[in-house]
Design a protein around this motif. Structure first.
Motif, PDB file in Angstrom:
ATOM      1  N   SER A   1       0.820  -1.217   0.000  1.00  0.00           N
ATOM      2  CA  SER A   1       0.000   0.000   0.000  1.00  0.00           C
ATOM      3  C   SER A   1       0.852   1.265   0.000  1.00  0.00           C
ATOM      4  O   SER A   1       0.402   2.320  -0.438  1.00  0.00           O
ATOM      5  N   SER A   2       2.097   1.167   0.480  1.00  0.00           N
ATOM      6  CA  SER A   2       3.008   2.311   0.475  1.00  0.00           C
ATOM      7  C   SER A   2       4.443   1.798   0.396  1.00  0.00           C
ATOM      8  O   SER A   2       4.708   0.615   0.661  1.00  0.00           O
ATOM      9  N   GLU A   3       5.364   2.693   0.060  1.00  0.00           N
ATOM     10  CA  GLU A   3       6.765   2.274  -0.067  1.00  0.00           C
ATOM     11  C   GLU A   3       7.315   1.780   1.267  1.00  0.00           C
ATOM     12  O   GLU A   3       8.059   0.801   1.323  1.00  0.00           O
ATOM     13  N   SER A   4       6.936   2.425   2.354  1.00  0.00           N
ATOM     14  CA  SER A   4       7.455   2.028   3.671  1.00  0.00           C
ATOM     15  C   SER A   4       6.940   0.655   4.106  1.00  0.00           C
ATOM     16  O   SER A   4       7.587  -0.022   4.910  1.00  0.00           O
ATOM     17  N   ASN A   5       5.793   0.221   3.578  1.00  0.00           N
ATOM     18  CA  ASN A   5       5.231  -1.089   3.931  1.00  0.00           C
ATOM     19  C   ASN A   5       5.636  -2.196   2.964  1.00  0.00           C
ATOM     20  O   ASN A   5       5.254  -3.346   3.170  1.00  0.00           O
ATOM     21  N   ALA A   6       6.384  -1.860   1.934  1.00  0.00           N
ATOM     22  CA  ALA A   6       6.698  -2.830   0.882  1.00  0.00           C
ATOM     23  C   ALA A   6       7.697  -3.877   1.364  1.00  0.00           C
ATOM     24  O   ALA A   6       8.672  -3.560   2.046  1.00  0.00           O
ATOM     25  N   ASP A   7       7.415  -5.134   1.011  1.00  0.00           N
ATOM     26  CA  ASP A   7       8.347  -6.227   1.289  1.00  0.00           C
ATOM     27  C   ASP A   7       9.465  -6.189   0.261  1.00  0.00           C
ATOM     28  O   ASP A   7       9.219  -5.969  -0.924  1.00  0.00           O
ATOM     29  N   ARG A   8      10.664  -6.419   0.717  1.00  0.00           N
ATOM     30  CA  ARG A   8      11.820  -6.415  -0.188  1.00  0.00           C
ATOM     31  C   ARG A   8      12.109  -7.836  -0.621  1.00  0.00           C
ATOM     32  O   ARG A   8      12.067  -8.766   0.183  1.00  0.00           O
ATOM     33  N   LYS A   9      12.383  -7.985  -1.899  1.00  0.00           N
ATOM     34  CA  LYS A   9      12.612  -9.302  -2.479  1.00  0.00           C
ATOM     35  C   LYS A   9      13.939  -9.293  -3.219  1.00  0.00           C
ATOM     36  O   LYS A   9      14.288  -8.311  -3.871  1.00  0.00           O
ATOM     37  N   LYS A  10      14.666 -10.391  -3.125  1.00  0.00           N
ATOM     38  CA  LYS A  10      15.943 -10.512  -3.817  1.00  0.00           C
ATOM     39  C   LYS A  10      15.687 -10.823  -5.296  1.00  0.00           C
ATOM     40  O   LYS A  10      14.934 -11.748  -5.613  1.00  0.00           O
ATOM     41  N   LEU A  11      16.301 -10.042  -6.168  1.00  0.00           N
ATOM     42  CA  LEU A  11      16.191 -10.248  -7.615  1.00  0.00           C
ATOM     43  C   LEU A  11      17.572 -10.597  -8.152  1.00  0.00           C
ATOM     44  O   LEU A  11      18.537  -9.878  -7.895  1.00  0.00           O
ATOM     45  N   ARG A  12      17.661 -11.700  -8.870  1.00  0.00           N
ATOM     46  CA  ARG A  12      18.926 -12.109  -9.466  1.00  0.00           C
ATOM     47  C   ARG A  12      18.749 -12.130 -10.974  1.00  0.00           C
ATOM     48  O   ARG A  12      17.936 -12.905 -11.492  1.00  0.00           O
ATOM     49  N   LEU A  13      19.486 -11.284 -11.680  1.00  0.00           N
ATOM     50  CA  LEU A  13      19.366 -11.151 -13.131  1.00  0.00           C
ATOM     51  C   LEU A  13      20.669 -11.561 -13.801  1.00  0.00           C
ATOM     52  O   LEU A  13      21.704 -10.927 -13.592  1.00  0.00           O
ATOM     53  N   ARG A  14      20.612 -12.632 -14.596  1.00  0.00           N
ATOM     54  CA  ARG A  14      21.797 -13.076 -15.335  1.00  0.00           C
ATOM     55  C   ARG A  14      21.844 -12.358 -16.672  1.00  0.00           C
ATOM     56  O   ARG A  14      20.878 -12.355 -17.427  1.00  0.00           O
ATOM     57  N   GLU A  15      22.969 -11.726 -16.944  1.00  0.00           N
ATOM     58  CA  GLU A  15      23.140 -11.054 -18.228  1.00  0.00           C
ATOM     59  C   GLU A  15      23.350 -12.120 -19.289  1.00  0.00           C
ATOM     60  O   GLU A  15      24.276 -12.926 -19.197  1.00  0.00           O
ATOM     61  N   LYS A  16      22.476 -12.140 -20.295  1.00  0.00           N
ATOM     62  CA  LYS A  16      22.551 -13.144 -21.357  1.00  0.00           C
ATOM     63  C   LYS A  16      23.891 -13.045 -22.074  1.00  0.00           C
ATOM     64  O   LYS A  16      24.379 -11.963 -22.339  1.00  0.00           O
ATOM     65  N   GLY A  17      24.485 -14.180 -22.369  1.00  0.00           N
ATOM     66  CA  GLY A  17      25.754 -14.229 -23.068  1.00  0.00           C
ATOM     67  C   GLY A  17      26.958 -14.093 -22.152  1.00  0.00           C
ATOM     68  O   GLY A  17      28.092 -14.083 -22.629  1.00  0.00           O
ATOM     69  N   THR A  18      26.729 -13.964 -20.840  1.00  0.00           N
ATOM     70  CA  THR A  18      27.822 -13.863 -19.880  1.00  0.00           C
ATOM     71  C   THR A  18      27.525 -14.768 -18.697  1.00  0.00           C
ATOM     72  O   THR A  18      26.447 -15.357 -18.610  1.00  0.00           O
TER      73      THR A  18
END
Length: 105
Positions: free
Chosen positions: A43-60
């Motif tokens: 509902s707001s930025e202060s209430n937001a759950d933080r999630k780990k994002l892992r992004l693999r760069e294609k070709g590397t």
């Protein structure tokens, strides 16, 4: 690998190592912001759950690690006509945690 238009592709890695989606952007942060907007918004930025994002760069073997969160806000006053019908829009933010290599995971 860089595409002809200068953008790079990043695959969203799940905890089991599978890759569910591909996001493109000129920088890893751009792709991470796109991925973060898919998180269930709070509902707001202060209430937001933080999630780990892992992004693999294609070709590397580089995996860009971010902490991402999303929240809902009212559309801004100067929003386009098609957005005026929306009650809320999803905003997102990310914080870079580092870069890993596939052989380190």
């Amino acid at each position: 690998m860089v595409r002809d238009d200068g953008k790079r592709n990043f695959a969203l890695r799940e905890g089991d190592g599978s890759e569910s989606s591909v996001f493109s952007g000129n920088t890893p942060r751009q792709a991470a912001l796109k991925a973060a907007r898919r998180i269930d918004p709070a509902s707001s930025e202060s209430n937001a759950d933080r999630k780990k994002l892992r992004l693999r760069e294609k070709g590397t073997d580089k995996v860009h690690v971010y902490e991402g969160w999303a929240w809902e806000e009212e559309p801004p006053e100067n929003s386009p006509d098609w957005l005026e019908d929306q009650d809320a829009i999803t905003e997102a933010n990310v914080s870079k945690q580092g870069i890993k290599h596939l052989d380190e995971e």
